[in-house]
Design a protein around this motif. Structure first.
Motif, PDB file in Angstrom:
ATOM      1  N   GLN A  70       0.827  -1.206   0.000  1.00 61.59           N
ATOM      2  CA  GLN A  70       0.000   0.000   0.000  1.00 61.59           C
ATOM      3  C   GLN A  70       0.861   1.257   0.000  1.00 61.59           C
ATOM      4  O   GLN A  70       0.617   2.196  -0.763  1.00 61.59           O
ATOM      5  CB  GLN A  70      -0.925  -0.006   1.212  1.00 61.59           C
ATOM      6  N   ILE A  71       1.895   1.280   0.863  1.00 64.82           N
ATOM      7  CA  ILE A  71       2.799   2.439   0.915  1.00 64.82           C
ATOM      8  C   ILE A  71       3.509   2.621  -0.419  1.00 64.82           C
ATOM      9  O   ILE A  71       3.673   3.742  -0.911  1.00 64.82           O
ATOM     10  CB  ILE A  71       3.820   2.277   2.053  1.00 64.82           C
ATOM     11  N   ASP A  94      12.603  10.058  -4.080  1.00 62.24           N
ATOM     12  CA  ASP A  94      11.150  10.044  -3.934  1.00 62.24           C
ATOM     13  C   ASP A  94      10.590   8.695  -3.493  1.00 62.24           C
ATOM     14  O   ASP A  94       9.471   8.627  -2.988  1.00 62.24           O
ATOM     15  CB  ASP A  94      10.477  10.434  -5.262  1.00 62.24           C
ATOM     16  N   TYR A  95      11.362   7.633  -3.696  1.00 58.68           N
ATOM     17  CA  TYR A  95      10.816   6.299  -3.421  1.00 58.68           C
ATOM     18  C   TYR A  95      11.709   5.469  -2.505  1.00 58.68           C
ATOM     19  O   TYR A  95      11.295   5.035  -1.427  1.00 58.68           O
ATOM     20  CB  TYR A  95      10.597   5.560  -4.740  1.00 58.68           C
ATOM     21  N   SER A  96      12.963   5.262  -2.914  1.00 58.37           N
ATOM     22  CA  SER A  96      13.838   4.331  -2.187  1.00 58.37           C
ATOM     23  C   SER A  96      14.183   4.799  -0.780  1.00 58.37           C
ATOM     24  O   SER A  96      14.452   3.979   0.094  1.00 58.37           O
ATOM     25  CB  SER A  96      15.131   4.101  -2.985  1.00 58.37           C
ATOM     26  N   VAL A  97      14.199   6.108  -0.543  1.00 58.27           N
ATOM     27  CA  VAL A  97      14.449   6.630   0.803  1.00 58.27           C
ATOM     28  C   VAL A  97      13.171   6.610   1.636  1.00 58.27           C
ATOM     29  O   VAL A  97      13.166   6.185   2.795  1.00 58.27           O
ATOM     30  CB  VAL A  97      15.020   8.066   0.744  1.00 58.27           C
ATOM     31  N   SER A  98      12.084   7.026   1.031  1.00 60.17           N
ATOM     32  CA  SER A  98      10.831   7.165   1.767  1.00 60.17           C
ATOM     33  C   SER A  98      10.229   5.820   2.170  1.00 60.17           C
ATOM     34  O   SER A  98       9.684   5.683   3.277  1.00 60.17           O
ATOM     35  CB  SER A  98       9.808   7.932   0.921  1.00 60.17           C
ATOM     36  N   LEU A  99      10.297   4.819   1.295  1.00 59.20           N
ATOM     37  CA  LEU A  99       9.636   3.544   1.567  1.00 59.20           C
ATOM     38  C   LEU A  99      10.144   2.876   2.844  1.00 59.20           C
ATOM     39  O   LEU A  99       9.342   2.568   3.740  1.00 59.20           O
ATOM     40  CB  LEU A  99       9.780   2.607   0.362  1.00 59.20           C
ATOM     41  N   PRO A 100      11.450   2.611   2.994  1.00 66.17           N
ATOM     42  CA  PRO A 100      11.895   1.946   4.229  1.00 66.17           C
ATOM     43  C   PRO A 100      11.676   2.775   5.482  1.00 66.17           C
ATOM     44  O   PRO A 100      11.373   2.223   6.545  1.00 66.17           O
ATOM     45  CB  PRO A 100      13.388   1.675   3.978  1.00 66.17           C
ATOM     46  N   ALA A 136       9.090   3.019  10.516  1.00 66.48           N
ATOM     47  CA  ALA A 136       8.346   3.836  11.481  1.00 66.48           C
ATOM     48  C   ALA A 136       7.056   3.127  11.897  1.00 66.48           C
ATOM     49  O   ALA A 136       6.701   3.096  13.084  1.00 66.48           O
ATOM     50  CB  ALA A 136       8.034   5.205  10.889  1.00 66.48           C
ATOM     51  N   GLU A 137       6.356   2.541  10.938  1.00 71.42           N
ATOM     52  CA  GLU A 137       5.126   1.817  11.268  1.00 71.42           C
ATOM     53  C   GLU A 137       5.436   0.556  12.065  1.00 71.42           C
ATOM     54  O   GLU A 137       4.690   0.179  12.977  1.00 71.42           O
ATOM     55  CB  GLU A 137       4.361   1.476   9.994  1.00 71.42           C
ATOM     56  N   LEU A 138       6.526  -0.118  11.708  1.00 67.80           N
ATOM     57  CA  LEU A 138       6.929  -1.319  12.430  1.00 67.80           C
ATOM     58  C   LEU A 138       7.203  -0.999  13.898  1.00 67.80           C
ATOM     59  O   LEU A 138       6.820  -1.746  14.807  1.00 67.80           O
ATOM     60  CB  LEU A 138       8.187  -1.916  11.784  1.00 67.80           C
TER      61      LEU A 138
END
Length: 229
Positions: free
Chosen positions: A103-104, A123-129, A134-136
């Protein structure tokens, strides 16, 4: 003189490794004051001989304070930390994240769909993990911008040459970041004690192996290591 930390060396160090293995698999780099081991048998011995080659001496800059991270601990301390963390970081927990990760990922792509282009790294590879971690951990969205700043400060330690002025500046910034993270973690863990959640920080705080639990310093170390990873 070879620049061991040049961009070219980082991109393709393998010809250099081959050259050193053939000439001298054990080599002292005087300008950086450390030893380079480039053959399999030498590396294997270092990883297994914890008495001679300790993992616990790693410290940022000239602080003299070792990093309180799992990967920088010797047995049996390392084994104890791994066992405690394994209680909280189970395959079931990781597998349960998959739908949310999908979803993210979609949300990050949708943000740039209209524009028709994106910087895949920024825009993607930094933000995704960062969002997933953070959610984990159970960190609310309002607190996540500072995660990027903390992550950058920790990562800078690995991007500098030991003993250099840049290394000292990175160590100082890491020290300030550690204080901030410690203060933040105290508040979060106090909240988890009062109201446990289904997140990794709650599980780490509650993890128990043979009557032993993680100390606050050990949870902070894992918090930093996971953020960096």
């Amino acid at each position: 003189m070879i620049d061991y930390f040049s961009a070219e060396m980082r991109r393709n160090p393998f010809p250099f490794y081959f050259q050193y293995r053939a000439a001298s698999p054990v080599h002292y780099l005087e300008s950086y004051d450390f030893w380079m081991i480039s053959d399999y048998d030498g590396v294997k011995r270092i990883l297994e001989d914890h008495t001679t080659f300790s993992s616990s001496a790693v410290s940022p800059g000239s602080t003299g304070k070792p990093l309180n991270w799992l990967i920088f601990k010797n047995p049996p301390h390392h084994a104890r930390l791994r066992a405690l963390v394994a209680c909280a970081f189970t395959p079931r927990v990781v597998a349960s994240l998959e739908p949310r990760i999908r979803q993210i990922s979609g949300e990050l792509l949708d943000e740039h769909l209209e524009r028709g282009e994106m910087d895949l790294a920024a825009d993607y590879s930094v933000s995704l993990p960062l969002k997933v971690i953070a959610e984990l951990l159970g960190i609310p969205p309002r607190d996540r911008p500072q995660f990027k700043r903390w992550s950058d400060a920790i990562l800078n330690l690995a991007e500098t040459v030991i003993g250099s002025e840049k290394s000292e500046l990175a160590a100082q910034e890491y020290g300030r970041t550690t204080v901030e993270m410690d203060d933040y973690l105290k508040v979060v863990l106090r909240d988890r004690d009062q109201s446990p959640q289904d997140d990794l920080l709650s599980k780490l705080a509650q993890a128990d192996v043979d009557g032993e639990r993680l100390t606050h310093a050990e949870i902070l170390g894992f918090f930093q290591l996971l953020l960096l990873a």
